[in-house]
Design a protein around this motif. Structure first.
Motif, PDB file in Angstrom:
ATOM      1  N   GLY A 152      95.954  -8.176 -56.768  1.00 31.83           N
ATOM      2  CA  GLY A 152      95.615  -9.563 -56.521  1.00 31.83           C
ATOM      3  C   GLY A 152      94.536  -9.796 -55.489  1.00 31.83           C
ATOM      4  N   GLY A 153      94.083  -8.751 -54.826  1.00 32.89           N
ATOM      5  CA  GLY A 153      92.985  -8.974 -53.898  1.00 32.89           C
ATOM      6  C   GLY A 153      92.940  -8.031 -52.722  1.00 32.89           C
ATOM      7  N   PRO A 154      91.996  -8.299 -51.810  1.00 42.39           N
ATOM      8  CA  PRO A 154      91.813  -7.432 -50.646  1.00 42.39           C
ATOM      9  C   PRO A 154      92.908  -7.627 -49.610  1.00 42.39           C
ATOM     10  N   GLY A 155      93.023  -6.660 -48.715  1.00 37.39           N
ATOM     11  CA  GLY A 155      93.958  -6.770 -47.615  1.00 37.39           C
ATOM     12  C   GLY A 155      93.591  -7.899 -46.671  1.00 37.39           C
ATOM     13  N   ALA A 156      94.557  -8.275 -45.839  1.00 32.16           N
ATOM     14  CA  ALA A 156      94.377  -9.393 -44.917  1.00 32.16           C
ATOM     15  C   ALA A 156      93.286  -9.092 -43.896  1.00 32.16           C
ATOM     16  N   THR A 157      92.546 -10.131 -43.534  1.00 29.79           N
ATOM     17  CA  THR A 157      91.499  -9.984 -42.524  1.00 29.79           C
ATOM     18  C   THR A 157      91.563 -11.109 -41.492  1.00 29.79           C
ATOM     19  N   GLY A 158      92.724 -11.684 -41.290  1.00 30.24           N
ATOM     20  CA  GLY A 158      92.843 -12.808 -40.374  1.00 30.24           C
ATOM     21  C   GLY A 158      93.299 -12.449 -38.979  1.00 30.24           C
ATOM     22  N   ARG A 159      93.415 -11.137 -38.704  1.00 27.39           N
ATOM     23  CA  ARG A 159      93.905 -10.730 -37.380  1.00 27.39           C
ATOM     24  C   ARG A 159      92.863  -9.874 -36.678  1.00 27.39           C
ATOM     25  N   SER A 160      93.167  -9.496 -35.448  1.00 33.03           N
ATOM     26  CA  SER A 160      92.203  -8.751 -34.632  1.00 33.03           C
ATOM     27  C   SER A 160      91.730  -7.490 -35.335  1.00 33.03           C
ATOM     28  N   PHE A 161      90.468  -7.151 -35.098  1.00 29.42           N
ATOM     29  CA  PHE A 161      89.837  -5.920 -35.575  1.00 29.42           C
ATOM     30  C   PHE A 161      89.613  -5.911 -37.088  1.00 29.42           C
ATOM     31  N   ILE A 171      85.264  -2.551 -50.538  1.00 21.36           N
ATOM     32  CA  ILE A 171      85.875  -2.530 -51.866  1.00 21.36           C
ATOM     33  C   ILE A 171      84.805  -2.449 -52.947  1.00 21.36           C
ATOM     34  N   SER A 172      83.740  -3.217 -52.778  1.00 21.76           N
ATOM     35  CA  SER A 172      82.703  -3.268 -53.800  1.00 21.76           C
ATOM     36  C   SER A 172      81.971  -1.947 -53.955  1.00 21.76           C
ATOM     37  N   THR A 173      81.685  -1.296 -52.821  1.00 20.22           N
ATOM     38  CA  THR A 173      80.839  -0.095 -52.865  1.00 20.22           C
ATOM     39  C   THR A 173      81.630   1.200 -52.966  1.00 20.22           C
ATOM     40  N   LYS A 174      82.863   1.210 -52.486  1.00 22.78           N
ATOM     41  CA  LYS A 174      83.628   2.459 -52.456  1.00 22.78           C
ATOM     42  C   LYS A 174      84.734   2.517 -53.509  1.00 22.78           C
ATOM     43  N   LEU A 175      85.316   1.366 -53.862  1.00 24.20           N
ATOM     44  CA  LEU A 175      86.493   1.382 -54.727  1.00 24.20           C
ATOM     45  C   LEU A 175      86.189   0.900 -56.144  1.00 24.20           C
ATOM     46  N   LEU A 176      85.483  -0.185 -56.284  1.00 26.11           N
ATOM     47  CA  LEU A 176      85.242  -0.719 -57.622  1.00 26.11           C
ATOM     48  C   LEU A 176      84.247   0.106 -58.409  1.00 26.11           C
ATOM     49  N   THR A 192      98.343  -1.543 -59.069  1.00 28.44           N
ATOM     50  CA  THR A 192      97.384  -2.238 -59.900  1.00 28.44           C
ATOM     51  C   THR A 192      96.394  -1.204 -60.433  1.00 28.44           C
ATOM     52  N   THR A 193      95.276  -1.652 -60.981  1.00 31.63           N
ATOM     53  CA  THR A 193      94.210  -0.741 -61.401  1.00 31.63           C
ATOM     54  C   THR A 193      92.882  -1.252 -60.859  1.00 31.63           C
ATOM     55  N   ILE A 194      91.928  -0.344 -60.791  1.00 25.58           N
ATOM     56  CA  ILE A 194      90.587  -0.738 -60.356  1.00 25.58           C
ATOM     57  C   ILE A 194      90.008  -1.795 -61.296  1.00 25.58           C
ATOM     58  N   GLU A 197      91.395  -5.315 -60.676  1.00 24.17           N
ATOM     59  CA  GLU A 197      90.920  -5.940 -59.435  1.00 24.17           C
ATOM     60  C   GLU A 197      89.432  -6.244 -59.487  1.00 24.17           C
ATOM     61  N   ALA A 198      88.646  -5.418 -60.167  1.00 19.85           N
ATOM     62  CA  ALA A 198      87.214  -5.684 -60.292  1.00 19.85           C
ATOM     63  C   ALA A 198      86.960  -7.027 -60.966  1.00 19.85           C
TER      64      ALA A 198
END
Length: 209
Positions: A152-161, A171-176, A192-194, A197-198
């Motif tokens: 369903g999507g990328p990991g959370a990015t709402g916290r420190s670091f 995700i775009s350059t390394k995983l998809l 899931t599968t690549i 998610e792509a």
């Protein structure tokens, strides 16, 4: 090929930025009947050691250093005399949990880790955390994504670091770019599968974080 994947779910808490949340974590064990590695030893040392059994533990591989993913790392390391591996960019998080016990070995982008007759390739995928990595096993058609990519999507990015544009770039350059049929085994929740998610990438970018 005799390498296979074992899975267990452990339960505990995740704490950062002054908050604490109850979480269930996926713990992945990859190897054959003689040796294995464990990815993200979370919460429950006894359950992890039982799942490893009498196999030789070659290494403890951390996708990142949030406390829920490394909570049992030092206990498993001590019990089985196995080195713990972490990308150096996540030391800022590791030190909050184990200030006096550094990980044994660094992980580097492109590094290969041999286990049970196959290779795990390290993919540095910052965004959820600075030193987040995924482990790709071409022979198994499987990616261990930690908290970088979920069903369903990328990991959370709402916290420190963390940083949303960075995780999208990772995700775009390394995983998809991996084969679309690649199975994605995540740090929490369902697989899931690549390819699945792509197809959702434009929606992720439109929604942002």
């Amino acid at each position: 090929m005799s390498a296979h994947i074992d899975h267990l779910v452990t339960s505990g808490s995740f704490s950062l930025d002054g908050g604490t949340w109850a979480v269930d974590n996926n713990v992945w064990i990859i190897g054959d009947d003689a040796e294995c590695v464990v990815i993200d030893p979370a919460h429950d040392t006894d359950a992890i050691l039982a799942a490893i059994g009498d196999r030789r533990l070659v290494g403890i591989l951390c996708t990142h250093a949030h406390d829920d993913h490394i909570g049992a790392a030092m206990q498993v390391q001590a019990a089985r005399n196995a080195p713990t591996h972490l990308h150096p960019d996540d030391m800022v998080l590791w030190d909050r949990v184990y200030p006096d016990a550094p990980p044994s070995r660094p992980l580097d982008d492109g590094q290969l880790i041999a286990i049970g007759g196959i290779d795990l390739q390290v993919l540095h995928t910052p965004g959820h955390s600075p030193g987040a990595v995924c482990f790709y096993a071409p022979a198994l058609g499987t990616l261990f994504s930690g908290d970088t990519l979920f069903a369903g999507g990328p990991g959370a990015t709402g916290r420190s670091f963390s940083d949303f544009p960075t995780i999208i770039e990772s995700i775009s350059t390394k995983l998809l770019t991996l084969p679309p049929e690649t199975i994605v085994l995540t740090g929490h929740g369902e697989r899931t599968t690549i390819g699945a998610e792509a197809a959702q990438l434009p929606d992720w970018i439109a929604r942002g974080h």
